[in-house]
Design a protein around this motif. Structure first.
Motif, PDB file in Angstrom:
ATOM      1  N   GLN A 114      32.640  43.589  50.390  1.00 39.97           N
ATOM      2  CA  GLN A 114      33.923  43.091  49.853  1.00 39.97           C
ATOM      3  C   GLN A 114      35.019  44.331  50.953  1.00 39.97           C
ATOM      4  OE1 GLN A 114      34.400  45.812  46.763  1.00 39.97           O
ATOM      5  NE2 GLN A 114      34.404  44.820  45.207  1.00 39.97           N
ATOM      6  N   LYS A 117      35.236  41.075  53.243  1.00 40.54           N
ATOM      7  CA  LYS A 117      36.267  40.423  53.115  1.00 40.54           C
ATOM      8  C   LYS A 117      35.130  38.945  52.950  1.00 40.54           C
ATOM      9  CE  LYS A 117      40.292  41.867  54.695  1.00 40.54           C
ATOM     10  NZ  LYS A 117      41.059  42.611  53.936  1.00 40.54           N
ATOM     11  N   TYR A 119      33.890  37.557  50.058  1.00 41.06           N
ATOM     12  CA  TYR A 119      33.793  37.943  48.561  1.00 41.06           C
ATOM     13  C   TYR A 119      32.720  37.124  47.732  1.00 41.06           C
ATOM     14  CZ  TYR A 119      38.386  39.227  50.057  1.00 41.06           C
ATOM     15  OH  TYR A 119      39.421  40.508  50.126  1.00 41.06           O
ATOM     16  N   TYR A 143      36.901  43.543  40.757  1.00 37.84           N
ATOM     17  CA  TYR A 143      38.247  43.674  41.845  1.00 37.84           C
ATOM     18  C   TYR A 143      38.093  43.016  43.090  1.00 37.84           C
ATOM     19  CZ  TYR A 143      40.048  46.268  46.065  1.00 37.84           C
ATOM     20  OH  TYR A 143      40.608  45.906  46.930  1.00 37.84           O
ATOM     21  N   THR A 144      36.376  41.899  43.231  1.00 45.05           N
ATOM     22  CA  THR A 144      36.158  41.001  44.220  1.00 45.05           C
ATOM     23  C   THR A 144      37.381  39.839  43.548  1.00 45.05           C
ATOM     24  OG1 THR A 144      34.474  42.122  43.876  1.00 45.05           O
ATOM     25  CG2 THR A 144      34.402  39.839  45.109  1.00 45.05           C
ATOM     26  N   ARG A 146      39.814  39.740  41.815  1.00 44.16           N
ATOM     27  CA  ARG A 146      41.163  39.132  42.049  1.00 44.16           C
ATOM     28  C   ARG A 146      41.182  39.777  43.787  1.00 44.16           C
ATOM     29  NH1 ARG A 146      43.939  45.510  42.019  1.00 44.16           N
ATOM     30  NH2 ARG A 146      44.043  45.413  44.118  1.00 44.16           N
ATOM     31  N   GLU A 147      40.014  40.065  44.726  1.00 42.57           N
ATOM     32  CA  GLU A 147      40.986  39.561  46.346  1.00 42.57           C
ATOM     33  C   GLU A 147      40.492  38.325  46.492  1.00 42.57           C
ATOM     34  OE1 GLU A 147      41.727  42.789  48.331  1.00 42.57           O
ATOM     35  OE2 GLU A 147      42.567  43.109  46.512  1.00 42.57           O
ATOM     36  N   LYS A 149      41.988  36.220  44.869  1.00 40.91           N
ATOM     37  CA  LYS A 149      42.569  35.582  44.209  1.00 40.91           C
ATOM     38  C   LYS A 149      42.024  34.856  42.947  1.00 40.91           C
ATOM     39  CE  LYS A 149      45.873  35.589  47.638  1.00 40.91           C
ATOM     40  NZ  LYS A 149      45.295  36.214  48.497  1.00 40.91           N
TER      41      LYS A 149
END
Length: 278
Positions: A114, A117, A119, A143-144, A146-147, A149
């Protein structure tokens, strides 16, 4: 009883004791041999700089990491959290994993990816952690997503995390519904779950949600006022309500009374409001 009979019985008893002792010794030796079985890695052990030893990484951990996956994981964690060297942390986590895969190690690996970045790799390791029974990885996976998108996947896994009793999941869902999915009634529901466990940030977020999206300034005032002397000063809260948000005094007063008298507010401000002085 004849003497010969007595002697025979004594001999049988002695033989039985000797056999039992032999079995006990054999069992003890087997256990000893089991303890001496070493776990080995298919990967070479990563190197550690001399200046890191006993500053960030204990010498004993380095020695134990030759055969102990948990020691290797701890070294990886030191690289991740103390040194912020996620590439080296990942090398240690993979080294640990090659000895024995664990949910904790895989979850840490997810976090390290994470931070880089990466993902797709993070998702892969989070799922491994979940398969190995690590409940914390439910939140990490959400959370991953969400990051990345992928907000619907994030919603799915945050809900699973919430159902697993993760105390941070309700706040994360409130934030997701407010800022990404724009489903404000759902955001209200989950922020209120966080309020129940006295998460002060949930009060702050609910206040903003009621003012900006749900257009209920009584509740916006109530959740903000509850934070006076619990998180913020009275002047700072009233400046936002009166000067920035332009909420009239009579509405603010109703909010004060709501938070004071409702069971929905586990934290309250019970002091004087003095609206006319501000």
């Amino acid at each position: 009883m004849k003497i010969k009979t007595i002697i025979k019985l004594l001999i049988i008893a002695i033989i039985s004791l000797n056999l039992t002792a032999c079995e006990d010794n054999k069992s003890s030796n087997n256990k000893k041999e089991e303890k001496e079985v070493k776990i080995t890695s298919s990967l070479p052990m990563p190197n550690v700089k001399d200046e890191y030893i006993n500053k960030y990484i204990k010498l004993s951990q380095l020695y134990d990491a030759k055969t102990d996956p948990s020691a290797a994981t701890k070294i990886g964690y030191a690289y991740s959290e103390e040194l912020k060297d996620y590439d080296k942390a990942i090398k240690w986590y993979k080294y640990s994993n090659s000895m024995k895969p664990t949910g904790i190690n895989s979850n840490y690996m997810c976090y390290a990816y994470q931070m880089k970045k990466d993902y797709d790799e993070a998702i892969k390791w989070c799922k491994k952690a979940i398969d190995l029974g690590n409940k914390e990885a439910l939140f990490q996976l959400a959370y991953t997503y969400r990051e990345k998108k992928d907000y619907k996947k994030a919603e799915e896994w945050f809900i699973k995390s919430f159902k697993s009793k993760d105390k941070d999941a309700a706040m994360a869902l409130g934030y997701l519904y407010t800022n990404y999915l724009h489903e404000y009634k759902k955001a209200e529901k989950y922020y209120k779950e966080s309020v129940k466990i006295k998460d002060l940030e949930a009060n702050h977020n609910l206040s903003r949600l009621y003012h900006h999206h749900l257009k209920d300034d009584v509740k916006a005032s109530a959740y903000a006022i509850a934070l006076i002397e619990n998180k913020y000063s009275k002047n700072s809260v009233l400046n936002i309500l009166k000067d920035k948000w332009k909420i009239p005094n009579n509405i603010i007063q109703k909010g004060y009374e709501l938070q004071l008298n409702s069971d929905d507010f586990p934290i309250k401000y019970k002091g004087k409001l003095d609206l006319d002085e501000n």
